[in-house]
Design an enzyme around this catalytic site. Structure first.
Site, PDB file in Angstrom:
ATOM      1  N   CYS A 234       0.843  -1.129  -0.163  1.00  0.00           N
ATOM      2  CA  CYS A 234      -0.514  -0.245  -0.207  1.00  0.00           C
ATOM      3  C   CYS A 234       0.888   1.324  -0.127  1.00  0.00           C
ATOM      4  O   CYS A 234       1.872   1.337  -0.953  1.00  0.00           O
ATOM      5  CB  CYS A 234      -0.804  -0.042   0.961  1.00  0.00           C
ATOM      6  N   ASP A 328      -7.818  -5.894  -6.197  1.00  0.00           N
ATOM      7  CA  ASP A 328      -7.670  -4.865  -5.404  1.00  0.00           C
ATOM      8  C   ASP A 328      -8.379  -3.616  -5.824  1.00  0.00           C
ATOM      9  O   ASP A 328      -8.664  -3.083  -6.475  1.00  0.00           O
ATOM     10  CB  ASP A 328      -6.218  -4.081  -6.062  1.00  0.00           C
ATOM     11  N   HIS A 362      -6.662  -6.460  -2.692  1.00  0.00           N
ATOM     12  CA  HIS A 362      -5.525  -5.050  -1.919  1.00  0.00           C
ATOM     13  C   HIS A 362      -4.690  -6.190  -0.665  1.00  0.00           C
ATOM     14  O   HIS A 362      -3.477  -6.456  -0.653  1.00  0.00           O
ATOM     15  CB  HIS A 362      -6.254  -3.769  -1.366  1.00  0.00           C
TER      16      HIS A 362
END
Length: 420
Positions: A234, A328, A362
């Site tokens: 991230c 994601d 994600h």
């Protein structure tokens, strides 16, 4: 007598467990369930339905679940698909050294959709899932500006070293670094905001802080240089990509579901200042389920207006591995990774590689972490939608964890390593 046998009874959290049940009636339907309570008191559970064979046995490596939280042959399904009784809770180990997760495995008579009375319980066993090996050390880090936790494998070493970076949740998350140390790395779980005396909110990113962390790690007597690695996800992956670009100490970088440009907050490194692409907060959406969808908050960096914000990854001296989930819902991470790969191809560079997992979301984490499609995250007013389809995501976690270790070991053994 019905017996459930789980082997090993005690293992590292990223290792498989074999579950075998004997003593049932032929073709008897049973419910097999796993449950644990995390360190905040949240109860997690997964259950699946099985039909015994003609010998009265169920083997999760051989037999298909007919329903429940999953179906089909899923030897680790009871671990992969644990769900919280408190909605939108993400399972994360906090005390990674002193205590394991204790997972209760139980066999219940017939198909049990809800909690069963005691007389329906046929057999059970408790297994321990550890995040540390004997002799491993956790050392709190307060050195200069650096805040984090250092994990040292047992033995003299020297060992390859890795900085572990998480994303916008802030704080200090240690479970991945501890598992890296179990696999032969000196691992520094590095906090960079919302922890101790660090800034409460992420603002301007000072790469010299991360350079200080790299130098701190390379000076440790158990670390084998000359370079080190990064494992990141991230926002941490965005920072890791900048570190790989500008810091010569970085020899191998894994970026999970990140971007290819500076977003939201500017980056500073000595005399260099990189302005950021503003977050488009007006593009946050609430789904029909009231989850927060931030997929479009980060703008496509390919616009002519944003060329100065793209990280010049061609300057990196080490190897870079992008790992993306094609489902994601946090970032358009595959597009960002593909943009970098195309840029490298045009420039004749070969130091980047890409692993892309269809239907993964994600939060691609070690296989110790059950699938989490949405959860609460600090700084947001609704649960965040992470995305992913359960089965594909779980398989991506298993495969990517192997690939990450292979990549880091390969490129931290020698500064002259050239093969991705």
């Amino acid at each position: 007598m019905v017996t459930l046998t789980a082997t090993p009874k005690s293992s590292l959290a990223d290792e498989p467990v074999k579950i075998h049940i004997t003593g049932l009636e032929p073709s008897q339907m049973v419910t097999v369930q796993a449950s644990l309570t995390d360190e905040k008191g949240v109860f997690f559970q997964a259950r699946a339905f099985y039909c015994a064979d003609k010998n009265g046995e169920v083997d999760l490596e051989r037999d298909a679940a007919t329903g429940g939280d999953y179906a089909g042959i899923q030897p680790m399904g009871l671990f992969w698909f644990l769900k919280p009784d408190k909605p939108f809770t993400r399972l994360m180990k906090r005390d990674v050294i002193n205590t394991p997760f204790e997972v209760h495995l139980d066999v219940l008579n017939s198909v049990q959709l809800t909690s069963s009375p005691p007389e329906q319980h046929l057999a059970g066993q408790v297994v321990e899932r550890w995040y540390a090996t004997p002799g491993m050390q956790r050392i709190p880090v307060r050195s200069g500006r650096i805040r984090g936790a250092l994990f040292l494998p047992a033995g003299q070493g020297p060992f390859p070293a890795v900085i572990d970076l998480f994303g916008g949740v802030g704080g200090l998350i240690e479970f991945r670094a501890s598992l890296l140390a179990c696999r032969g790395f000196v691992a520094l779980a590095l906090a960079y905001f919302a922890y101790e005396d660090l800034p409460s909110f992420l603002g301007e990113v000072d790469l010299e802080y991360f350079e200080e962390a790299a130098e701190f790690l390379l000076k440790h007597p158990k670390v084998r240089g000359p370079g080190l690695g990064i494992l990141s996800i991230c926002k941490g992956a965005e920072i890791a990509l900048a570190m790989a670009t500008y810091l010569p100490q970085i020899q191998a970088t894994v970026c999970i579901n990140g971007t290819n440009a500076v977003n939201g907050f500017p980056f500073r490194y000595r005399d260099l200042y990189i302005q950021s692409i503003p977050y488009r907060l007006e593009c946050m959406l609430l789904t029909e389920e009231s989850f927060l969808d931030i997929f479009n908050v980060v703008e496509d960096s390919q616009s002519e207006n944003h060329q100065a914000n793209i990280l010049p990854v061609e300057k990196a001296s080490g190897k870079i591995l992008f790992i993306v989930g094609e489902n994601d819902k946090n970032y358009n991470s595959k597009a960002f990774a593909m943009e970098t790969m195309e840029r490298m191809k045009k420039l004749g560079k070969t130091h980047c590689a890409l692993l892309s997992y269809p239907s993964a979301g994600h939060l691609i984490e070690p296989p110790a972490s059950p699938f989490c499609r949405q959860s609460w995250s600090p700084f947001f007013f609704r649960p965040l939608l992470w995305g992913g389809e359960a089965q594909a995501h779980a398989e991506a976690q298993v495969q990517s964890w192997r690939e990450i270790q292979t990549f880091l070991h390969r490129h931290l053994h020698s500064a002259q390593s050239s093969r991705l």
